[in-house]
Design a protein around this motif. Structure first.
Motif, PDB file in Angstrom:
ATOM      1  N   ASP A   1     -31.608  46.892 -21.043  1.00 53.37           N
ATOM      2  CA  ASP A   1     -30.446  46.058 -20.745  1.00 53.37           C
ATOM      3  C   ASP A   1     -30.255  44.891 -21.696  1.00 53.37           C
ATOM      4  O   ASP A   1     -29.485  43.977 -21.406  1.00 53.37           O
ATOM      5  CB  ASP A   1     -30.540  45.530 -19.310  1.00 53.37           C
ATOM      6  CG  ASP A   1     -30.421  46.643 -18.293  1.00 53.37           C
ATOM      7  OD1 ASP A   1     -29.630  47.563 -18.539  1.00 53.37           O
ATOM      8  OD2 ASP A   1     -31.117  46.591 -17.263  1.00 53.37           O
ATOM      9  N   ALA A   2     -30.968  44.868 -22.812  1.00 53.11           N
ATOM     10  CA  ALA A   2     -30.746  43.804 -23.795  1.00 53.11           C
ATOM     11  C   ALA A   2     -29.282  43.846 -24.248  1.00 53.11           C
ATOM     12  O   ALA A   2     -28.684  44.915 -24.330  1.00 53.11           O
ATOM     13  CB  ALA A   2     -31.676  44.004 -24.986  1.00 53.11           C
ATOM     14  N   PRO A   3     -28.679  42.655 -24.514  1.00 48.94           N
ATOM     15  CA  PRO A   3     -29.320  41.342 -24.619  1.00 48.94           C
ATOM     16  C   PRO A   3     -29.408  40.562 -23.312  1.00 48.94           C
ATOM     17  O   PRO A   3     -29.778  39.396 -23.321  1.00 48.94           O
ATOM     18  CB  PRO A   3     -28.411  40.612 -25.608  1.00 48.94           C
ATOM     19  CG  PRO A   3     -27.046  41.149 -25.292  1.00 48.94           C
ATOM     20  CD  PRO A   3     -27.268  42.612 -24.987  1.00 48.94           C
TER      21      PRO A   3
ATOM     22  N   GLY B   1     -34.098  37.303 -23.373  1.00 53.68           N
ATOM     23  CA  GLY B   1     -32.708  37.678 -23.514  1.00 53.68           C
ATOM     24  C   GLY B   1     -31.740  36.523 -23.665  1.00 53.68           C
ATOM     25  O   GLY B   1     -32.121  35.359 -23.786  1.00 53.68           O
ATOM     26  N   GLN B   2     -30.455  36.875 -23.646  1.00 47.81           N
ATOM     27  CA  GLN B   2     -29.364  35.921 -23.825  1.00 47.81           C
ATOM     28  C   GLN B   2     -28.670  35.633 -22.498  1.00 47.81           C
ATOM     29  O   GLN B   2     -28.289  36.556 -21.775  1.00 47.81           O
ATOM     30  CB  GLN B   2     -28.336  36.473 -24.810  1.00 47.81           C
ATOM     31  CG  GLN B   2     -28.848  36.663 -26.230  1.00 47.81           C
ATOM     32  CD  GLN B   2     -29.153  35.353 -26.916  1.00 47.81           C
ATOM     33  OE1 GLN B   2     -30.295  35.091 -27.312  1.00 47.81           O
ATOM     34  NE2 GLN B   2     -28.129  34.515 -27.062  1.00 47.81           N
TER      35      GLN B   2
ATOM     36  N   ALA C   1     -29.760  31.471 -25.566  1.00 48.95           N
ATOM     37  CA  ALA C   1     -30.895  32.223 -25.039  1.00 48.95           C
ATOM     38  C   ALA C   1     -31.290  31.669 -23.674  1.00 48.95           C
ATOM     39  O   ALA C   1     -31.044  30.504 -23.359  1.00 48.95           O
ATOM     40  CB  ALA C   1     -32.075  32.133 -26.000  1.00 48.95           C
ATOM     41  N   TRP C   2     -31.910  32.519 -22.876  1.00 46.40           N
ATOM     42  CA  TRP C   2     -32.397  32.095 -21.570  1.00 46.40           C
ATOM     43  C   TRP C   2     -33.535  31.074 -21.713  1.00 46.40           C
ATOM     44  O   TRP C   2     -34.386  31.196 -22.599  1.00 46.40           O
ATOM     45  CB  TRP C   2     -32.919  33.283 -20.784  1.00 46.40           C
ATOM     46  CG  TRP C   2     -31.864  33.969 -19.969  1.00 46.40           C
ATOM     47  CD1 TRP C   2     -31.142  35.074 -20.316  1.00 46.40           C
ATOM     48  CD2 TRP C   2     -31.407  33.597 -18.663  1.00 46.40           C
ATOM     49  NE1 TRP C   2     -30.255  35.405 -19.318  1.00 46.40           N
ATOM     50  CE2 TRP C   2     -30.404  34.511 -18.292  1.00 46.40           C
ATOM     51  CE3 TRP C   2     -31.747  32.576 -17.779  1.00 46.40           C
ATOM     52  CZ2 TRP C   2     -29.736  34.441 -17.064  1.00 46.40           C
ATOM     53  CZ3 TRP C   2     -31.085  32.500 -16.564  1.00 46.40           C
ATOM     54  CH2 TRP C   2     -30.102  33.416 -16.203  1.00 46.40           C
ATOM     55  N   THR C   3     -33.538  30.077 -20.826  1.00 50.46           N
ATOM     56  CA  THR C   3     -34.648  29.142 -20.676  1.00 50.46           C
ATOM     57  C   THR C   3     -34.862  28.928 -19.181  1.00 50.46           C
ATOM     58  O   THR C   3     -34.006  29.293 -18.360  1.00 50.46           O
ATOM     59  CB  THR C   3     -34.358  27.775 -21.324  1.00 50.46           C
ATOM     60  OG1 THR C   3     -33.460  27.019 -20.479  1.00 50.46           O
ATOM     61  CG2 THR C   3     -33.761  27.928 -22.720  1.00 50.46           C
ATOM     62  N   PRO C   4     -35.968  28.318 -18.771  1.00 51.04           N
ATOM     63  CA  PRO C   4     -36.162  28.025 -17.345  1.00 51.04           C
ATOM     64  C   PRO C   4     -35.113  27.073 -16.783  1.00 51.04           C
ATOM     65  O   PRO C   4     -34.942  26.996 -15.560  1.00 51.04           O
ATOM     66  CB  PRO C   4     -37.557  27.389 -17.304  1.00 51.04           C
ATOM     67  CG  PRO C   4     -38.248  27.937 -18.507  1.00 51.04           C
ATOM     68  CD  PRO C   4     -37.184  28.036 -19.557  1.00 51.04           C
TER      69      PRO C   4
END
Length: 466
Positions: free
Chosen positions: A26-28, A48-49, A55-58
């Motif tokens: 399932d990227a991105p 991922g994005q 981009a994903w972060t916490p």
């Protein structure tokens, strides 16, 4: 590096590797996972994005659907602890208009345990656009009658949408302030997460909320957002371009599943509860260990979740994100959700503050429903100390359900999942808190990620940290 730090580093590495493998094909698209233990960050991972250029972060803001209910009911419990609300006082004592149409004896306890029979959104409105108008919906909910479930022999009926306006309207009646101000004052500011949790995203933040990849090619035009009124001037999208569906597993996906820490457990559990098979477990079979859709009342499910099946609301639309739909459009980061549940894992205390007193905490964690729910198709669970299969049950506490685990003893754990398969939970015995948010194009019935992550974190914690 001391022994504890080495264990924590190992857990961090394992979690990152697992989340990376669960990106599947399932990227991105991706997501974030955050784990707390005893008030402290234990591990986090992201892949991922979240947006075409982010981009994903916490700390990424994410639409988490009903996972936000856990935030809303936590706020309710804080208000009970403050003496502003009582579980067993009729809601009409606080909110006179609510007492109409046979609801005069309904209490907060009834609503939180989903035993108020206030679940049918189609009895309130069949126009999805109505759901964007907070004041109109609160008035409609106050005037609605209780409904009758079609499913028989059920002890509860999950109020997937209606409960948000009931609880949010009650909070505003009692506190004489808008819901988000109350949320900020009593919950998010004390936890230092005030800019990471919303019911109705501010106009200047809406462009930061993670979107499904299918929306990456149509970025929001933020010049058309009316910052003064906090409303979008663009037309409201009510029809989703594509509803998430269950896909056939590729050989690659099946190979990834077989390497998951919980796969052997799933196989054993499947053999105990289903027919024997030598084939690799599929997404459908693994998900079926947690949800039994064959026992679900489709009519109750639809009445609870969709105002108009022909024109469902697009919750990722700008206007929807900025609306106040507390039971369905909670927006929060993985870190913020984990912090809320870390407070709950520590029985209502955070650092030097007590947000929920001991008596209130004892009540909110008590299981109120042990039988089946008319709307949520929870599968029967096997006792960990017995071969007996228990009844299918969400095991509703006051606003939270059980942790969905078939591999570990989490009897005192609780939390809430969302329609898209996001989830946040805590396990007070381990003083452990967990949150997973994402932008995968899935639902809780077509995916296994939340279950794979939950089972793995519990396993690794017990092996490395105990």
């Amino acid at each position: 590096m001391d022994k504890l730090n080495k264990r924590q580093s190992k857990l961090q590495d394992l979690l990152q590797q697992l989340l990376q493998s669960l990106q599947l094909e399932d990227a991105p698209a991706g997501g974030a996972v955050v784990v707390y233990h005893q008030h402290k960050l234990l591990a986090s991972a992201q892949i991922g994005q979240a947006l075409a250029d982010s981009a994903w972060t916490p700390d990424t803001l994410a639409l988490n659907f009903s996972t936000g209910k856990g935030v809303l009911v936590t706020l309710v419990h804080i208000l009970v602890s403050q003496g502003l609300l009582d579980y067993d006082t009729p809601i009409s004592d606080y909110w006179q208009q609510f007492g109409s149409c046979g609801k005069q004896d309904i209490t907060l306890r009834h609503v939180l345990s989903h035993q108020a029979n206030l679940f049918d959104i189609t009895s309130v409105t069949t126009c999805s656009r109505d759901m964007l108008d907070w004041q109109q919906m609160v008035a409609k909910i106050a005037a609605m009658p209780p409904s009758t479930v079609d499913a028989k022999q059920c002890q509860s009926a999950y109020s997937a949408l209606v409960s948000g306006w009931v609880l949010g309207g009650l909070i505003e009646q009692v506190c004489k302030q808008p819901l988000n101000q109350v949320l900020r004052h009593y919950l998010t500011e004390p936890l230092d997460i005030a800019d990471a949790v919303y019911f109705g995203v501010p106009a200047d933040k809406v462009g930061q909320v993670a979107q499904p990849v299918k929306n990456f090619v149509q970025p929001c035009d933020h010049s058309q957002v009316n910052h003064a009124s906090n409303e979008a001037s663009t037309p409201i999208r009510t029809r989703q371009s594509k509803k998430p569906t269950l896909r056939t597993d590729s050989a690659t996906v099946q190979a990834i599943y077989q390497k998951l820490p919980s796969y052997e457990c799933w196989q054993q559990y499947h053999l105990q509860t289903q027919r024997n098979t030598d084939k690799p477990l599929s997404t459908l079979q693994i998900n079926g260990l947690y949800f039994d859709v064959s026992s679900m009342s489709k009519s109750d499910y639809k009445r609870a979740l969709v105002a108009n099946a022909r024109e469902p609301l697009d919750y990722y639309d700008m206007a929807s994100l900025q609306a106040i739909i507390p039971a369905a459009n909670g927006v929060a980061s993985a870190k913020a959700l984990a912090v809320i549940y870390a407070m709950l894992a520590n029985q209502g205390r955070w650092q030097d503050n007590t947000l929920i007193d001991a008596d209130t905490f004892a009540q909110l964690t008590k299981i109120h429903v042990t039988g089946a729910d008319a709307v949520m198709p929870a599968a029967a669970i096997m006792g960990h100390n017995s071969s007996e299969v228990c009844k299918p049950s969400m095991q509703w506490r006051l606003g939270y359900h059980r942790i969905f685990s078939v591999c570990h003893d989490v009897a005192d754990g609780f939390g809430h999942m969302g329609y898209n398969g996001s989830v946040a939970w805590c396990e007070p015995r381990r003083q452990l808190a967990f949150a997973f948010v994402h932008n995968f194009d899935t639902t809780m019935l077509t995916d296994i990620r939340q279950f794979a992550l939950t089972e793995a974190v519990l396993q690794w914690f017990d092996e490395l940290m105990v």
